[in-house]
Scaffold this active site. Structure first.
Site, short mmCIF file in Angstrom:
data_model
loop_
_atom_site.label_atom_id
_atom_site.label_comp_id
_atom_site.label_asym_id
_atom_site.label_seq_id
_atom_site.Cartn_x
_atom_site.Cartn_y
_atom_site.Cartn_z
N SER A 175 0.84 -1.20 0.00
CA SER A 175 0.00 0.00 0.00
C SER A 175 0.87 1.25 0.00
O SER A 175 2.03 1.21 0.43
CB SER A 175 -0.87 0.01 1.26
N TYR B 5 -2.25 -0.93 10.72
CA TYR B 5 -2.26 -1.39 9.32
C TYR B 5 -1.03 -0.90 8.56
O TYR B 5 -0.41 -1.66 7.80
CB TYR B 5 -3.54 -0.86 8.68
P1 NAD Z 1 -11.51 -5.99 -0.16
O1 NAD Z 1 -12.23 -5.86 1.11
O2 NAD Z 1 -12.31 -6.10 -1.39
O3 NAD Z 1 -10.50 -7.22 -0.10
C1 NAD Z 1 -9.84 -7.62 1.08
C2 NAD Z 1 -10.10 -9.09 1.26
O4 NAD Z 1 -9.28 -9.58 2.32
C3 NAD Z 1 -11.52 -9.43 1.67
O5 NAD Z 1 -12.36 -9.57 0.56
C4 NAD Z 1 -11.33 -10.74 2.42
O6 NAD Z 1 -11.66 -11.82 1.58
C5 NAD Z 1 -9.85 -10.80 2.73
N1 NAD Z 1 -9.61 -11.06 4.15
C6 NAD Z 1 -9.37 -10.16 5.14
N2 NAD Z 1 -9.22 -10.82 6.30
C7 NAD Z 1 -9.36 -12.14 6.05
C8 NAD Z 1 -9.29 -13.32 6.85
N3 NAD Z 1 -9.04 -13.28 8.17
N4 NAD Z 1 -9.50 -14.52 6.25
C9 NAD Z 1 -9.76 -14.59 4.92
N5 NAD Z 1 -9.81 -13.50 4.11
C10 NAD Z 1 -9.62 -12.31 4.67
O7 NAD Z 1 -10.53 -4.73 -0.24
P2 NAD Z 1 -9.29 -4.36 -1.17
O8 NAD Z 1 -9.11 -2.92 -0.99
O9 NAD Z 1 -9.44 -4.93 -2.53
O10 NAD Z 1 -8.08 -5.09 -0.43
C11 NAD Z 1 -7.14 -5.89 -1.10
C12 NAD Z 1 -5.74 -5.53 -0.62
O11 NAD Z 1 -5.45 -4.20 -1.04
C13 NAD Z 1 -5.57 -5.53 0.89
O12 NAD Z 1 -4.33 -6.13 1.23
C14 NAD Z 1 -5.54 -4.07 1.24
O13 NAD Z 1 -4.82 -3.83 2.42
C15 NAD Z 1 -4.85 -3.50 0.02
N6 NAD Z 1 -4.99 -2.07 -0.20
C16 NAD Z 1 -6.22 -1.50 -0.37
C17 NAD Z 1 -6.33 -0.15 -0.61
C18 NAD Z 1 -7.66 0.53 -0.82
O14 NAD Z 1 -7.72 1.76 -0.80
N7 NAD Z 1 -8.73 -0.19 -1.04
C19 NAD Z 1 -5.18 0.65 -0.68
C20 NAD Z 1 -3.94 0.05 -0.51
C21 NAD Z 1 -3.86 -1.31 -0.28
#
Ligand code: NAD
Ligand code: MG
Length: 334
Positions: A226, A239
């Protein structure tokens, strides 16, 4: 060569047909493509006008959230991603493959010719089944493996099940992640801190360690880190440090596994409109203005990062390892 081109063009047309047929058959996906204006692939497009801008409706959901309940629904490339055979015959495991960036990667990988196993938390079955249907529409194998990544025994089972169902693995996308916004360190409970560490730091360790003996040379590991790894927000104390750890393990493992022919890279998104943001990832006041601080005045959509996950897994990226590819609308510094 000519023949390959013909096949890939035919596959593209078939994939588009299947996509539109699916959108017509599945109201949820039709809404997904209707609400968040998808970009049209090859056509030149202005990033400031592509997707919805804040203000958004205040729409809190309990963790981990369902993207099918979001308004607007995130665009994961359901109606826009076009494959061209870049991952033909590959076998991928994607954590968090039900929604957001993991879903965008799963759809893109299937359209590029890969078989895909996705992991997700059991309450996310609805989002996950949409992804499995999209993978199968491409004629690829789609395997759903729900379970809690905080559990070491489950992480081992996840890898073993993906290996046996797909007949091997050569791409691991360690993408699942859990944030918990808190104004003060005084508001972070030990339980929450532990959940964040287990999900974001322990699970990739358990999964990669279990998978490694089975990964052939040429395999790719892709981690989602991130912008928070580099420029953490005050309210993402727990985080932010896990994303710095992710960036760090990418660089360490790239050195360790390079001589074995295994590449390890990371993707560093900026603010992207996903279920994570409405289920605890950001403070309530920032939900409505989410992403207005980027250079485009809007958050990114998962579909806008799909091609990076493809690029880092594809065989023609053979010299890229230990790299972090950013996509953040001009904020953060990977
Ligand atoms: P999202 O909620 O769509 O995806 C995150 C997924 O993590 C969930 O769908 C879930 O299936 C999984 N997860 C979390 N805890 C879990 C557990 N204990 N067991 C099984 N599955 C679990 O959101 P996203 O934004 O697509 O996130 C994907 C990645 O991107 C993450 O690592 C997040 O930190 C990172 N990220 C997101 C952003 C943003 O702004 N959305 C920015 C930077 C990084
Ligand atoms: Mg989800």
């Amino acid at each position: 060569m000519k023949n390959e081109n013909k096949i890939s063009r035919r596959k593209v047309v078939a994939s588009l047909g299947a996509t539109f047929a699916l959108a017509a058959a599945s109201p949820a996906l039709a809404i997904a493509s209707g609400k968040a204006k998808p970009f049209s692939g090859a056509a030149i497009s202005d990033p400031t006008k592509l997707y919805p801008k804040p203000p958004f409706k205040f729409q809190p959901q309990p963790w981990p959230g369902l993207q099918s309940k979001m308004d607007p629904m995130p665009d994961c490339g359901e109606s826009s991603y076009k494959g061209s055979g870049r991952l033909t015959g590959r076998k991928a495991l994607i954590t968090g493959g039900d929604s957001g960036m993991g879903r965008a990667a799963a759809i893109a990988y299937a359209r590029e010719g890969a078989d895909v196993a996705i992991n997700y938390y059991p309450t996310e079955e609805q989002d996950a089944q949409e992804v499995i249907a999209l993978i199968k529409r491409e004629g690829r194998k789609g395997v759903a493996i729900p379970g809690d990544l905080r559990d070491e025994a489950f992480c081992k089972q996840l890898v073993q099940k993906a290996l046996s169902e797909l007949g091997g693995l050569d791409i691991i996308v360690s993408n699942a992640g859990r944030p918990q916004a808190a104004e003060s360190i005084l508001d972070v409970s030990t339980e929450e801190f532990d959940s964040i560490m287990k999900t974001n730091i322990y699970a990739p360790f358990f999964i990669i360690r279990e998978a490694l003996p089975h990964l052939p040379p040429g395999s790719a590991i892709v981690a989602t880190t991130s912008e928070q790894a580099y420029n953490p927000d005050a309210w993402l104390y727990a985080y932010g440090q896990t994303k710095a750890a992710t960036m760090n393990y990418v660089k360490s493992l790239a050195k360790q596994l390079g001589p074995k022919g295994i590449r390890v890279n990371g993707v560093a998104p900026g603010p992207v409109w996903t279920a994570l943001q409405v289920s605890g990832g950001t403070t309530p006041d920032k939900q409505q203005t989410f992403g207005d601080w980027t250079m485009f005045g809007r958050p990114g959509q998962p579909a806008e990062l799909a091609s990076i996950y493809v690029q880092l897994a594809a065989a023609d990226a053979s010299f890229a390892t230990g790299q972090i590819y950013g996509s953040s609308g001009g904020v953060g510094q990977p």
